[in-house]
Every structure is written in C-alpha cells, then in structure tokens.
Design an enzyme around this catalytic site. Structure first.
Site, PDB file in Angstrom:
ATOM      1  CG  HIS A   1       5.348  -8.825  -7.864  1.00 14.70           C
ATOM      2  ND1 HIS A   1       4.973  -8.976  -9.178  1.00 14.70           N
ATOM      3  CD2 HIS A   1       5.223  -7.506  -7.587  1.00 14.70           C
ATOM      4  CE1 HIS A   1       4.647  -7.794  -9.679  1.00 14.70           C
ATOM      5  NE2 HIS A   1       4.779  -6.879  -8.723  1.00 14.70           N
TER       6      HIS A   1
ATOM      7  CG  HIS B   1       4.919  -4.742  -3.580  1.00 12.56           C
ATOM      8  ND1 HIS B   1       5.905  -3.958  -4.137  1.00 12.56           N
ATOM      9  CD2 HIS B   1       4.116  -5.105  -4.607  1.00 12.56           C
ATOM     10  CE1 HIS B   1       5.704  -3.851  -5.442  1.00 12.56           C
ATOM     11  NE2 HIS B   1       4.619  -4.530  -5.757  1.00 12.56           N
TER      12      HIS B   1
ATOM     13  CB  VAL C   1       7.221  -7.330 -12.810  1.00 10.46           C
ATOM     14  CG1 VAL C   1       7.985  -8.596 -13.180  1.00 10.46           C
ATOM     15  CG2 VAL C   1       8.172  -6.140 -12.735  1.00 10.46           C
TER      16      VAL C   1
ATOM     17  CG  ASP D   1      10.847  -2.905  -5.102  1.00  2.69           C
ATOM     18  OD1 ASP D   1       9.749  -3.401  -5.388  1.00  2.69           O
ATOM     19  OD2 ASP D   1      11.404  -2.022  -5.812  1.00  2.69           O
TER      20      ASP D   1
ATOM     21  CG  ASN E   1       0.421  -3.182  -7.105  1.00  4.35           C
ATOM     22  OD1 ASN E   1      -0.449  -2.780  -6.335  1.00  4.35           O
ATOM     23  ND2 ASN E   1       1.674  -2.756  -7.061  1.00  4.35           N
TER      24      ASN E   1
ATOM     25  CD  GLN F   1       0.889  -8.161 -12.356  1.00  2.00           C
ATOM     26  OE1 GLN F   1      -0.344  -8.257 -12.415  1.00  2.00           O
ATOM     27  NE2 GLN F   1       1.695  -9.199 -12.382  1.00  2.00           N
TER      28      GLN F   1
END
Ligand code: 5GP
Length: 114
Positions: free
Chosen positions: A100, A102, A96, A31, A87, A94
């Site tokens: 995804h 994390h 993006v 990240d 998220n 969220q």
C-alpha cells in the site's frame, strides 16, 4: 491457508471503507487513522505482500498506481504538495501485509519522518 489481510477484506467489501477511487487494478480509500487532513491508501487489488516482494512483472501495475496517485492528488486538491510513503517490512513500519502507498497532504510535512 493464510488469513486474508484487512485490505483484502476491504477489496472484497467484507468490511467498509471510505473508497475514493477504484479501477480494475487498484483501490484507494481513506486511512482509518489519518495522519494528515488528507490520508488515502492506494493498494493493488492483487495481494502483493510488500514492496520487497514485487517482481519484474509488476512494473506496469506499479507505474499505473503511481499515476493514479498523481491524479488523486489533483482530485483531492493537494495543489500545495503531498507526500507518498510506502512502508516495507518490519523496520519500514509496515503493519498490513498487503502492498500500500500512503498519499498524505493538506498540511506541511516534516523531515525526517522518524
Ligand atoms: P502501514 O503501517 O502498514 O504502512 O499502514 C497501514 C495503514 O492502514 C495505517 O495507516 C492504518 O491506519 C491503516 N489501516 C489499518 N486498518 C485499517 C482499516 O481497517 N481501514 C482503513 N481504512 N485503514 C486501516
């Protein structure tokens, strides 16, 4: 046509990222604004918008990503534990619109996350 997300551009190597793992189905990279000593994002290469837009046919892909995260946690020496976060949507935080996960570790995590 919708603009490609930043993660799509990372998949296509249009913008750089610190990639820690890649296979045919997914990509993992650090990240850009880490919230823990280890903070990696694991994404499917297929442009799925979010957890909420997963369909039943994505089950094997999601299972694969779960196991990739397990393996990465070992490789990244998170033997004391880690947190996996996804998220989803605005209330989920969220930012993006490309699914995804994390993977965060290297320090004790607090709860609730806020
Ligand atoms: P979200 O808030 O959607 O769950 O997480 C998006 C994450 O993507 C954030 O933690 C943010 O720091 C990360 N991010 C956003 N843009 C970039 C980028 O260009 N490169 C990398 N490596 N991470 C990014």
């Amino acid at each position: 046509m919708a603009q490609p997300t930043i993660f799509q551009r990372i998949i296509e190597r249009e913008i750089p990222a610190d990639i820690v793992y890649e296979d045919d189905e997914c990509l993992a990279f650090r990240d850009i604004a880490p919230q823990a000593p280890v903070h990696v994002l694991v994404i499917p290469k297929r442009p799925i918008k979010s957890w909420a837009t997963l369909d039943d046919g994505d089950a094997a892909l999601v299972a694969h990503i779960v196991l990739v995260i397990r393996n990465l946690a070992v490789e990244l020496q998170l033997e004391d534990g880690y947190r996996v976060v996804c998220n989803s949507g605005d209330d989920g935080g969220q930012t993006v619109d490309h699914l995804h996960f994390h993977l965060m570790g290297g320090r004790p995590m607090r709860w609730p996350p806020g």
